[in-house]
Design a protein around this motif. Structure first.
Motif: not given
Length: 357
Positions: A56-62, A71-74, A140-142
């Motif tokens: 659900m967290m990875f889907a939340a931004p969409a 933003n996660i800077n890899f 959680m980094a988001l």
């Protein structure tokens, strides 16, 4: 809810903790069937909640792109840790985080076809923990700014999971629903962990055939449910004393942070005995029969055992340090008390045998 809890006087929270602890000591005295039911419900609910949180967290931004994600800077600079005192003194938490599966070792023989199914269960457990931890960290980094987390570390240690599910609910416009669901799953999970943490170490310490040669007879007493009742009383005294002494700590957040630090040093220290015993057993493996092994190659077995011993020892030694004098005192005195207890019990047994003769 967490703010209200953190604002309570420490003496009240520690008294409530003691009451809950004593109740589940009683639950542990009811034997293995109760543990099996609790562990099944707890393990399933917490794993499902972890996976749902990640998805659900990875889907939340969409779904809600304007909710203010970070933003996660890899890049290599961000992925590499800062090698300072704080980093090295927190490594023991990583060891503590991946530990825990050893608690089920007393129940291995209760598994159907343990030689085949137990290694499969351990591999599945390792994969689930790894996937959940890595993806959960990215999720959680988001949500959280590392600078804010570091500035309020005690708050995030004690309440971080609840804050994460609260934010997730805000992203999906359901308020605190996810946080309340997680809270109840966590209650079941923590209660199950508490009961197993009481029962499993006692079965490892007292349940072997060799225990009779080193453990006083009183601790080997079983009640009608097959639980080591006097061993449970020993845990009540040791853990109850720790709960009581922490009533002196300023607030509930500090207690939680202190317990995480104490657990992350004291609990992994016991693994040193496991790794040392593993190397010693491999040297004498012809004298023992075993249905399953990690590896049949002696060189690989020695390398794994010694490497695990050295890494764990280094992490725990660094982890003992704390700038807070009371936390430092607990981190030092607790392992000493447990080691002394381990030396005293065989002495009492020897005295009982000499008196009997």
């Amino acid at each position: 809810m967490t703010v209200c809890y953190d604002g309570l006087p420490t003496a009240w929270t520690q008294f409530a903790t003691l009451v809950v602890f004593l109740f589940f000591c009683w639950v542990a005295s009811r034997g293995v069937p109760v543990l099996k039911s609790l562990a099944t419900v707890a393990g399933s609910s917490m794993f499902i909640m972890s996976i749902l949180f990640i998805i659900m967290m990875f889907a939340a931004p969409a779904i809600n792109p304007h909710a203010g994600f970070y933003n996660i800077n890899f890049n290599w600079k961000n992925l590499m840790p800062t090698f300072n005192v704080k980093y090295f003194t927190s490594l023991s938490i990583l060891v503590f985080a991946v530990g825990g599966c050893e608690k089920i070792s007393p129940y291995v023989n209760k598994v159907q076809n343990p030689a085949k199914n137990f290694p499969k269960a351990m591999m599945a457990l390792a994969i689930m923990v790894m996937v959940s931890a890595i993806l959960g960290t990215f999720a959680m980094a988001l949500m959280f700014d590392p600078k804010v987390v570091n500035a309020n570390l005690n708050e995030y240690i004690s309440n971080g999971a609840y804050m994460a599910f609260q934010k997730l609910g805000e992203y999906y416009h359901v308020g605190g629903l996810f946080m309340y669901i997680y809270s109840w799953c966590n209650v079941i999970g923590q209660f199950s962990t508490l009961v197993i943490s009481i029962d499993a170490p006692l079965r490892m310490l007292l349940g072997s055939k060799e225990a009779k040669a080193f453990i006083p007879e009183g601790l080997l007493k079983l009640n009608k449910h097959g639980a080591y009742i006097n061993g449970i009383w020993m845990i009540v005294i040791l853990s109850g004393g720790l709960i009581a002494i922490q009533a002196l700590v300023p607030n509930a957040q500090a207690v939680m942070a202190q317990l995480v630090k104490l657990n992350s040093t004291t609990m992994p220290l016991r693994y040193l005995w496991v790794f040392a015993a593993y190397v010693a057993l491999r040297k004498q493996q012809k004298k023992f029969e075993t249905s399953y092994q990690m590896t049949k190659h002696q060189g690989l077995a020695y390398t794994a055992g010694i490497w695990c011993f050295l890494v764990t020892a280094a992490c725990c030694i660094f982890g003992i340090y704390s700038p807070d004098p009371f936390t430092l005192f607990l981190n030092i005195i607790t392992p000493i008390i447990l080691i002394v207890l381990g030396l005293i019990l065989p002495g009492i047994k020897k005295y009982q045998e000499s008196k009997a003769n």
